[in-house]
Design a protein around this motif. Structure first.
Motif, PDB file in Angstrom:
ATOM      1  N   PHE A 304      50.625  40.036  36.438  1.00  0.00           N
ATOM      2  CA  PHE A 304      49.774  38.901  36.783  1.00  0.00           C
ATOM      3  C   PHE A 304      50.400  37.616  36.241  1.00  0.00           C
ATOM      4  O   PHE A 304      50.814  37.557  35.091  1.00  0.00           O
ATOM      5  N   GLN A 305      50.445  36.602  37.082  1.00  0.00           N
ATOM      6  CA  GLN A 305      51.045  35.328  36.698  1.00  0.00           C
ATOM      7  C   GLN A 305      50.015  34.419  36.027  1.00  0.00           C
ATOM      8  O   GLN A 305      48.805  34.638  36.139  1.00  0.00           O
ATOM      9  N   LYS A 306      50.516  33.384  35.337  1.00  0.00           N
ATOM     10  CA  LYS A 306      49.629  32.404  34.711  1.00  0.00           C
ATOM     11  C   LYS A 306      50.024  31.000  35.141  1.00  0.00           C
ATOM     12  O   LYS A 306      51.207  30.705  35.308  1.00  0.00           O
ATOM     13  N   LYS A 351      51.931  34.562  45.383  1.00  0.00           N
ATOM     14  CA  LYS A 351      51.936  35.791  46.188  1.00  0.00           C
ATOM     15  C   LYS A 351      51.536  37.017  45.373  1.00  0.00           C
ATOM     16  O   LYS A 351      52.185  38.070  45.432  1.00  0.00           O
ATOM     17  N   GLY A 352      50.466  36.846  44.645  1.00  0.00           N
ATOM     18  CA  GLY A 352      49.966  37.957  43.840  1.00  0.00           C
ATOM     19  C   GLY A 352      48.882  37.464  42.906  1.00  0.00           C
ATOM     20  O   GLY A 352      48.500  36.288  42.943  1.00  0.00           O
ATOM     21  N   PRO A 353      48.372  38.333  42.044  1.00  0.00           N
ATOM     22  CA  PRO A 353      47.292  37.954  41.124  1.00  0.00           C
ATOM     23  C   PRO A 353      47.735  36.822  40.202  1.00  0.00           C
ATOM     24  O   PRO A 353      48.864  36.809  39.716  1.00  0.00           O
ATOM     25  N   LEU A 354      46.812  35.895  39.970  1.00  0.00           N
ATOM     26  CA  LEU A 354      47.132  34.693  39.206  1.00  0.00           C
ATOM     27  C   LEU A 354      45.988  34.331  38.277  1.00  0.00           C
ATOM     28  O   LEU A 354      44.837  34.233  38.701  1.00  0.00           O
ATOM     29  N   PHE A 355      46.327  34.166  36.985  1.00  0.00           N
ATOM     30  CA  PHE A 355      45.354  33.587  36.051  1.00  0.00           C
ATOM     31  C   PHE A 355      45.498  32.079  36.086  1.00  0.00           C
ATOM     32  O   PHE A 355      46.563  31.550  35.738  1.00  0.00           O
ATOM     33  N   LEU A 356      44.450  31.405  36.499  1.00  0.00           N
ATOM     34  CA  LEU A 356      44.439  29.953  36.372  1.00  0.00           C
ATOM     35  C   LEU A 356      43.713  29.636  35.063  1.00  0.00           C
ATOM     36  O   LEU A 356      42.609  30.142  34.823  1.00  0.00           O
ATOM     37  N   ILE A 357      44.373  28.859  34.201  1.00  0.00           N
ATOM     38  CA  ILE A 357      43.821  28.669  32.855  1.00  0.00           C
ATOM     39  C   ILE A 357      43.622  27.188  32.528  1.00  0.00           C
ATOM     40  O   ILE A 357      44.097  26.308  33.260  1.00  0.00           O
ATOM     41  N   ASP A 358      42.929  26.944  31.425  1.00  0.00           N
ATOM     42  CA  ASP A 358      42.746  25.589  30.889  1.00  0.00           C
ATOM     43  C   ASP A 358      42.117  24.627  31.905  1.00  0.00           C
ATOM     44  O   ASP A 358      42.738  23.649  32.330  1.00  0.00           O
ATOM     45  N   ASP A 381      40.483  32.105  34.913  1.00  0.00           N
ATOM     46  CA  ASP A 381      39.927  32.753  36.098  1.00  0.00           C
ATOM     47  C   ASP A 381      41.030  33.572  36.753  1.00  0.00           C
ATOM     48  O   ASP A 381      42.136  33.069  36.969  1.00  0.00           O
ATOM     49  N   LEU A 382      40.707  34.817  37.047  1.00  0.00           N
ATOM     50  CA  LEU A 382      41.696  35.633  37.759  1.00  0.00           C
ATOM     51  C   LEU A 382      41.500  35.466  39.262  1.00  0.00           C
ATOM     52  O   LEU A 382      40.426  35.780  39.798  1.00  0.00           O
ATOM     53  N   LEU A 383      42.533  34.951  39.926  1.00  0.00           N
ATOM     54  CA  LEU A 383      42.494  34.776  41.384  1.00  0.00           C
ATOM     55  C   LEU A 383      43.339  35.851  42.033  1.00  0.00           C
ATOM     56  O   LEU A 383      44.430  36.169  41.556  1.00  0.00           O
ATOM     57  N   VAL A 384      42.831  36.426  43.120  1.00  0.00           N
ATOM     58  CA  VAL A 384      43.612  37.453  43.826  1.00  0.00           C
ATOM     59  C   VAL A 384      43.652  37.148  45.316  1.00  0.00           C
ATOM     60  O   VAL A 384      42.720  36.560  45.864  1.00  0.00           O
ATOM     61  N   PRO A 385      44.754  37.547  45.968  1.00  0.00           N
ATOM     62  CA  PRO A 385      44.873  37.323  47.400  1.00  0.00           C
ATOM     63  C   PRO A 385      43.699  37.930  48.172  1.00  0.00           C
ATOM     64  O   PRO A 385      43.158  38.946  47.761  1.00  0.00           O
TER      65      PRO A 385
END
Lengths: 465, 465
Positions: A304-306, A351-358, A381-385
């Motif tokens: 998972f990316q950040k 192009k995959g799961p992403l933690f959007l932070i702060d 927040d965990l965002l997914v396709p």
């Protein structure tokens, strides 16, 4: 010759696992099955019944012949009726189904009226919603509710394996969330004082988080998993007024630790369901969404990316400049992202799961920890396709003064003194997150409407059961 | 030298399991612990901190010496504060506690104010109830809430292992139980029509059974486990207005099958807790009820007896004739048994768990199956020593005509047409039962007041959180 009582799950298991001795035992004796007739057809000489006993997604095929003394009984069986059958197991490795049961005796265990609403034809989900007490017998809902059960257990298993304490936070509470007024009141029939039961105004809970935090400060790792309520008139496919939430909370845990647990949890749950429900997942992939398995496998195998909210806003601004058109194209720092923006970031950018932070402090809940920049809070927040937000979490503000000032400003202190207390008495760094269970289930099954993943959906203006 | 992050659970586990290599690793390096100070005492030369990190019932003893540069910090630590400590693990097999940690560094991770309500002295349960957000840190409540979590999971594990489907039955419903008026209404702030949200009157559920039965007729074996509500002003130690219920329901299952599952379930849950929580159970046996372990072991090793209600009444009549005095001494067939009568039968007569079956129709719920005698129904209540009723179950009336006639007579048909439907469409023999989870927890822990086994108790006239 013995008669062996067996379920269709056990039958399929025995045939596919192929333990020689057990199979010999089954084929050389008789088997006894109980279940419901899904379909029944015959050509006057030979008949076929698709039997489902609820223990397995696939039906068992029963075969009965003209010369069977029970032929009349068998051929008269209507869809939906309950039967008990004694028969011989025949392996049919050359056929599509690996075995069938030759009927020796069959009898009715529960008649089914002619107006049975589940006929062989395909029914719309809208129609099936009107018969929530019957639809669990339809294929789609056999699959949905099996996965719902397995996914629930996967969540318990994940947290219990890791030593988390399960806390039953209360449903009736004096805390009305953030005072937004979207709560259900709980009253009694006393018209003079409907709130007299507890001596004060109470409502249904919107979150278990505030109640579970004190337990994290006693047990370190805890979670709550139960129903929560929102009296919002959001008539969308993703909103229900009653749904289940998973809310873990961990002491001595910062935002990064928190994200690690979220990532592990989501991967664990998806893997668990794919392994425990292969037939159901195949069904969803064929009938509901043929990108489902690929998508889920991708998530399980992704790191998972950040990305910070601020970086996200920059990317969205650049996207608009380069011609991308959103419904809300007015991108600016401080805005609440819409699903379209979240999906752009997770689908097009990483192009995959992403933690959007702060995130900006103003658009997030009061209990989130203020970052050193004094503008953003330690939220993730965990965002997914294909969906957008799947999980929301944060590090909590453990500083008593900061938290109290904020709660005072928002008028939230009164009645929540006990919550503030936790910051006075050994309130260390702690974090947690929330997963809307029904939305996770939609994500895992590909089902598009929350009404089709809840046993008895509770949405605005609609209640029958 | 490395610093190994470890929980007290892992430490106790390593020391008691005694894996040589792991222990060597721990003793030759340093360990890092995070937790809360339970007590801190020193004599000016040497100090001792009892540290609890929430992962294990027992504390870890930290030792710090005058010559430690952190001596000032350590000796100033107040009860309740959160700390992080680096230290050396010393095995002390000759002492009461099998190991201690010699402090190398210690720091505060969360201060604790001087007015911390949990001081070293013993507090009454009444006092602790007033600080429900702090009491999880007290020994008794560490034990209670650990067992609550483990017992919840034991229930899931029991049913999942057996292929039961977990169903989330709704909390908000139009069904007001048996119309007895002891339900909470769910309303909105709209003063003109507080029920406008759903367009009709709704209330909090009193049971999931009616909603789960249709799932048994689709999946065979199912259970629901969630909160239910009663707006009863019963101010006793056994009544709460919000509590959790376990309600399994099984198709193709008669009263005898039902009792087998109940017996297996109760034995499984007790054994599971005794195995998973030995320290907590020892604590309850020492501090709360010193007959507890003996009683639980007896239940696990008993074969549950069966007796009809009619036999039970005869025995009670004879008891009264021979001089036994009950508070209600007017024993006659048709009466509702009180706890004193139930306890007499289970404690004095069978001296162990007892299923009392075939109760008079009039004193049991409308959905129970009428027996051939037309006077009694196929109900089974499980009675246990020291408590009385622990589980209530029955075979359900599957006959549409009989059930409808009864519901018509009681004025229950309107709004429950869907429930009746299940008897028209393949409604076979089926049975189920209900366990009040909080009462089971009281039984397993020996705790005497339901307010002391719920995280935030919900009883009449009392709500603070």
């Amino acid at each position: 010759m013995d008669t062996i009582k067996i379920s269709s799950f056990e039958l399929y298991d025995a045939v596919s696992c192929g333990d020689e001795e057990e199979l010999n035992d089954l084929t050389s004796n008789r088997v006894f099955l109980q279940g419901w007739v899904r379909t029944n057809r015959n050509n006057g000489q030979i008949g076929f019944i698709e039997l489902n006993d609820g223990t397995y997604f696939k039906n068992v095929q029963l075969v009965y012949n003209k010369d069977n003394p029970n032929y009349e009984v068998a051929s008269a069986l209507r869809n939906g009726c309950a039967v008990e059958v004694i028969g011989s197991l025949k392996l049919t490795p050359e056929n599509k189904q690996p075995f069938e049961i030759e009927v020796v005796e069959i009898s009715v265990a529960g008649e089914c009226d002619e107006d049975y609403p589940l006929q062989k034809k395909r029914h719309s989900f809208e129609f099936l919603r009107e018969i929530a007490h019957i639809r669990p017998r339809a294929n789609t809902f056999q699959a949905v509710f099996r996965v719902r059960s397995v996914l629930s257990f996967a969540i318990h298993q994940f947290f219990q394996e890791r030593g988390f304490l399960y806390v039953h936070t209360p449903e009736i509470t004096t805390n009305d969330g953030e005072g937004a007024g979207n709560v259900f009141d709980v009253t009694t029939h006393d018209t003079k004082d409907p709130f007299e039961f507890y001596g004060r105004k109470v409502n249904l809970t919107v979150t278990g988080q505030l109640h579970v935090e004190p337990f994290a400060l006693a047990f370190r790792d805890v979670y709550t998993f139960g129903p929560v309520f929102r009296a919002e008139h959001s008539n969308t496919v993703r909103h229900a007024s009653e749904f289940w939430m998973v809310e873990p909370e961990m002491a001595f845990c910062d935002l990064n630790d928190n994200m690690r647990v979220i990532e592990d949890c989501i991967k664990y749950c998806i893997s668990y369901v794919m392994e425990a429900c292969p037939e159901e997942m195949k069904f969803f992939n064929t009938m509901i969404d043929n990108t489902l398995l690929e998508r889920l496998n991708h998530v399980v195998n992704s790191e998972f990316q950040k990305m910070t909210y601020t970086e996200g806003i920059k990317i969205l601004e650049n996207a608009v400049k380069s011609g991308v058109i959103f419904e809300n194209n007015d991108i600016k720092w401080g805005m609440d992202l819409q699903s379209e923006h979240e999906r752009y970031l997770t689908e097009k950018i990483v192009k995959g799961p992403l933690f959007l932070i702060d995130y900006p402090e103003e658009i997030k809940a009061f209990y989130m920890k203020l970052n050193p920049d004094k503008k953003t809070v330690a939220a993730c927040d965990l965002l997914v396709p294909a969906v957008g937000e799947l999980v929301g979490g944060s590090q909590r503000e453990e500083n008593y003064e900061l938290l109290k000032a904020k709660m005072d400003k928002l008028g939230l202190t009164e009645g929540l003194e006990w919550y503030l207390d936790t910051r006075k008495y050994g309130g260390c760094v702690h974090s947690g997150f929330g997963i809307g269970f029904d939305r996770l289930l939609m994500y895992v099954t590909g089902m598009q409407n929350i009404r089709d993943v809840q046993p008895y959906p509770r949405t605005s203006n609609s209640i029958k059961y």
